[in-house]
Design a protein around this motif. Structure first.
Motif, mmCIF file in Angstrom:
data_model
loop_
_atom_site.group_PDB
_atom_site.id
_atom_site.type_symbol
_atom_site.label_atom_id
_atom_site.label_comp_id
_atom_site.label_asym_id
_atom_site.label_seq_id
_atom_site.Cartn_x
_atom_site.Cartn_y
_atom_site.Cartn_z
ATOM 1 N N VAL A 38 0.870 -1.172 0.000
ATOM 2 C CA VAL A 38 0.000 0.000 0.000
ATOM 3 C C VAL A 38 0.909 1.224 0.000
ATOM 4 O O VAL A 38 1.724 1.399 0.902
ATOM 5 C CB VAL A 38 -0.946 0.005 1.228
ATOM 6 N N ASN A 39 0.765 2.042 -1.026
ATOM 7 C CA ASN A 39 1.599 3.238 -1.202
ATOM 8 C C ASN A 39 3.091 2.899 -1.127
ATOM 9 O O ASN A 39 3.886 3.612 -0.529
ATOM 10 C CB ASN A 39 1.232 4.307 -0.175
ATOM 11 N N GLY A 40 3.462 1.762 -1.714
ATOM 12 C CA GLY A 40 4.858 1.365 -1.804
ATOM 13 C C GLY A 40 5.409 0.621 -0.606
ATOM 14 O O GLY A 40 6.550 0.167 -0.630
ATOM 15 N N GLU A 41 4.646 0.468 0.463
ATOM 16 C CA GLU A 41 5.111 -0.198 1.680
ATOM 17 C C GLU A 41 4.481 -1.576 1.804
ATOM 18 O O GLU A 41 3.278 -1.730 1.587
ATOM 19 C CB GLU A 41 4.719 0.619 2.913
ATOM 20 N N ARG A 42 5.283 -2.578 2.167
ATOM 21 C CA ARG A 42 4.724 -3.897 2.473
ATOM 22 C C ARG A 42 3.829 -3.749 3.689
ATOM 23 O O ARG A 42 4.178 -3.044 4.638
ATOM 24 C CB ARG A 42 5.817 -4.901 2.787
ATOM 25 N N ASP A 53 -5.515 5.615 -1.850
ATOM 26 C CA ASP A 53 -4.334 4.777 -1.645
ATOM 27 C C ASP A 53 -4.072 3.924 -2.886
ATOM 28 O O ASP A 53 -4.995 3.489 -3.564
ATOM 29 C CB ASP A 53 -4.525 3.837 -0.449
ATOM 30 N N GLU A 54 -2.789 3.701 -3.162
ATOM 31 C CA GLU A 54 -2.397 2.820 -4.270
ATOM 32 C C GLU A 54 -2.066 1.454 -3.685
ATOM 33 O O GLU A 54 -1.238 1.341 -2.786
ATOM 34 C CB GLU A 54 -1.174 3.372 -4.999
ATOM 35 N N VAL A 55 -2.716 0.416 -4.206
ATOM 36 C CA VAL A 55 -2.512 -0.952 -3.721
ATOM 37 C C VAL A 55 -1.882 -1.751 -4.855
ATOM 38 O O VAL A 55 -2.417 -1.793 -5.963
ATOM 39 C CB VAL A 55 -3.846 -1.592 -3.272
ATOM 40 N N ARG A 56 -0.746 -2.380 -4.581
ATOM 41 C CA ARG A 56 -0.069 -3.251 -5.550
ATOM 42 C C ARG A 56 -0.158 -4.672 -5.036
ATOM 43 O O ARG A 56 0.261 -4.965 -3.926
ATOM 44 C CB ARG A 56 1.390 -2.862 -5.722
#
Length: 128
Positions: A38-42, A53-56
Motif C-alpha cells: 500500500v503506497n509502496g510499503e509492504r 491509496d495505491e494498492v499493488r
C-alpha cells in the motif's frame, strides 16, 4: 458498504471485497507473504486502506496496480467492485516479446548439468 471520505477498511478485507482475491484467507496469506503493498510499503493484513491509496498486489507472477476509489468491507458484485477501484495496471507485454522457456522432449530424461544451468540462466536465476 462504506463511502465516507474518512472511512477505512483492512487491506485484506478490501482486496477480497473488490475481487482481487477469491477468498479472504488468500488475501491474508498474500499480505503475510509480502505480496501486497500500500503506497509502496509492504503491509500486514490489518493495515487500513483509504480512498486514494495505491494498492499493488502480486498474483500469479503478475502485478496489479489499483487505486482505492471507494472503501467496501463486504464482498460486492462484479459491477460494484469495478467502481471501487481504478485499475492502473499496465497492459501485459505481447506474447512474442516474452521469452519462451525451452521445452524438453517427453521421455528425454532428466536434464544434464549443462542443460540445467542453461535453463536457470534463461529464467534469470544465475547460480553464481
Amino acid at each position: 458498504m462504506t463511502t465516507d471520505a474518512t472511512a477505512t477498511a483492512r487491506v485484506d478485507s478490501w482486496s477480497w471485497a473488490v475481487r482481487l482475491f477469491k477468498t479472504r484467507s488468500a488475501a491474508t496469506a498474500a499480505c503475510r507473504g509480502g505480496h501486497v503493498r500500500v503506497n509502496g510499503e509492504r503491509v500486514k493484513a490489518a493495515q487500513p486502506v483509504r480512498i486514494g491509496d495505491e494498492v499493488r498486489v502480486r498474483i500469479a507472477g503478475m502485478e496489479r496496480i489499483v487505486e482505492v476509489s471507494r472503501v467496501v468491507v463486504k464482498r460486492v458484485g462484479a459491477s460494484v467492485a469495478a467502481e471501487c477501484l481504478i485499475d492502473k495496471t499496465p497492459p501485459p507485454p505481447p506474447r512474442e516479446e516474452m521469452a519462451l522457456a525451452p521445452r524438453r522432449d517427453r521421455g528425454a530424461g532428466r536434464p544434464t548439468k549443462r542443460e540445467r544451468r542453461d535453463i536457470e540462466r534463461l529464467r534469470g536465476r544465475e547460480l553464481d
